[in-house]
Design a protein around this motif. Structure first.
Motif, PDB file in Angstrom:
ATOM      1  N   GLY A 171      50.236  32.896  50.142  1.00  0.00           N
ATOM      2  CA  GLY A 171      49.386  31.891  50.776  1.00  0.00           C
ATOM      3  C   GLY A 171      50.117  30.749  51.434  1.00  0.00           C
ATOM      4  N   VAL A 172      51.444  30.773  51.418  1.00  0.00           N
ATOM      5  CA  VAL A 172      52.233  29.716  52.062  1.00  0.00           C
ATOM      6  C   VAL A 172      53.558  30.324  52.502  1.00  0.00           C
ATOM      7  N   TYR A 176      56.383  22.747  52.129  1.00  0.00           N
ATOM      8  CA  TYR A 176      55.756  21.748  52.998  1.00  0.00           C
ATOM      9  C   TYR A 176      55.852  20.362  52.359  1.00  0.00           C
ATOM     10  N   ASP A 179      50.512  19.843  50.290  1.00  0.00           N
ATOM     11  CA  ASP A 179      49.793  21.114  50.243  1.00  0.00           C
ATOM     12  C   ASP A 179      49.123  21.364  51.599  1.00  0.00           C
ATOM     13  N   PRO A 180      49.586  22.381  52.358  1.00  0.00           N
ATOM     14  CA  PRO A 180      49.037  22.607  53.700  1.00  0.00           C
ATOM     15  C   PRO A 180      47.572  23.037  53.691  1.00  0.00           C
ATOM     16  N   HIS A 181      47.082  23.501  52.553  1.00  0.00           N
ATOM     17  CA  HIS A 181      45.671  23.902  52.449  1.00  0.00           C
ATOM     18  C   HIS A 181      44.748  22.696  52.279  1.00  0.00           C
ATOM     19  N   LYS A 182      45.336  21.568  51.859  1.00  0.00           N
ATOM     20  CA  LYS A 182      44.537  20.367  51.623  1.00  0.00           C
ATOM     21  C   LYS A 182      44.841  19.254  52.617  1.00  0.00           C
ATOM     22  N   ASP A 183      46.054  19.236  53.138  1.00  0.00           N
ATOM     23  CA  ASP A 183      46.495  18.150  54.024  1.00  0.00           C
ATOM     24  C   ASP A 183      46.913  18.722  55.383  1.00  0.00           C
ATOM     25  N   PRO A 184      46.079  18.514  56.417  1.00  0.00           N
ATOM     26  CA  PRO A 184      46.396  19.078  57.748  1.00  0.00           C
ATOM     27  C   PRO A 184      47.645  18.474  58.386  1.00  0.00           C
ATOM     28  N   LYS A 188      56.012  21.792  57.568  1.00  0.00           N
ATOM     29  CA  LYS A 188      56.908  22.770  56.948  1.00  0.00           C
ATOM     30  C   LYS A 188      58.352  22.298  57.102  1.00  0.00           C
ATOM     31  N   GLU A 226      53.169  37.113  52.994  1.00  0.00           N
ATOM     32  CA  GLU A 226      52.162  37.696  53.883  1.00  0.00           C
ATOM     33  C   GLU A 226      52.719  38.307  55.171  1.00  0.00           C
TER      34      GLU A 226
END
Length: 246
Positions: A171-172, A176, A179-184, A188, A226
């Protein structure tokens, strides 16, 4: 920084030797238990590097049990951790099976004695297997409660004289700033020092493991599972993810 040319060579005849850390969640494909297609895909990517790179692997057991989480439900922490260790061995055997289906000689070494399914963990024997081109999979964590598989990955890498630790993440695709899922606004990082990661509390791996790598000048690459062929690329030393160094 390209790790292909800068990493020392701990393997035989100048071959690169790496320690690949795979989380239990990778084996489950996001579900409880083992997802055969996911493990088959990972095994094929590892098999593609055999003969060129010496590969040791530490696997987690989070797709079966997480000791820390079970203990929060009232279970004795030590017993919960041992259950988690047994989960890692199940993942080891699954990966071994799919690697051997691809013609790769594989040995599982367990920190908990279970002679019918795995060798006992002996560092010198593990090194000998690696030198012979076998993939060695380490199971049962450290054989002791309260140790994360991150710490075990660092410890095993040092004991078998690996050139790098490769941390495969789901998922990453690297480390970063947040957390890229929470903070746009999270960015990286291509490179990172252990001191900076510890100072900024960037959770690359648990702090004990990071300190161990830092003190022993062991480089680490954090990369995403991924991407197509990412495991093969990471093992071969191609540039991807985030390189963490002293």
């Amino acid at each position: 920084m390209d790790t292909t040319s800068t990493a020392p060579t701990g393997g035989t005849g100048g071959r690169r030797r790496v320690l690949l850390k795979l989380s239990g969640e990778v084996f489950g494909g996001g579900k409880l238990g083992v997802d055969p297609e996911t493990v088959r895909s990972v095994a094929k990517q590892i098999a593609a590097t055999v003969g060129d790179v010496e590969v040791a692997i530490v696997v987690g057991g989070g797709n079966f049990f997480r000791g820390a989480e079970l203990s929060q439900s009232g279970m004795d922490r030590s017993r919960a951790d041992y259950m988690g260790m047994l989960g890692t061995v199940m993942n080891c055997l699954a990966l071994q099976d799919f690697l051997e289906q691809d013609g790769v000689e594989t040995r599982v070494q367990s920190a908990i004695t279970m002679g019918q399914v795995a060798e006992a963990y002996i560092p010198r024997r593990a090194i000998r297997h690696l030198e012979k081109g076998r993939v060695v999979i380490f199971g049962a964590g450290a054989g002791l409660p309260y140790f994360s598989t991150d710490t075990v990955a660092a410890q095993r890498a040092l004991e078998v004289h690996a050139d790098e630790v490769l941390m495969a993440k789901s998922g990453v695709d690297g480390v970063y700033t947040a957390d890229p899922h929470k903070d746009p606004t999270a960015e990286k990082l291509d490179t990172l020092s252990y001191d900076e990661a510890l100072r900024r509390d960037i959770r690359v791996m648990d702090q004990t493991a990071m300190t161990m790598c830092k003190d022993n000048k062991l480089a680490m690459v954090v990369f995403g599972m991924e991407g197509e062929g990412n495991v093969t690329r990471a093992i071969r030393g191609e540039k991807l993810g985030t390189l963490v160094t002293v």
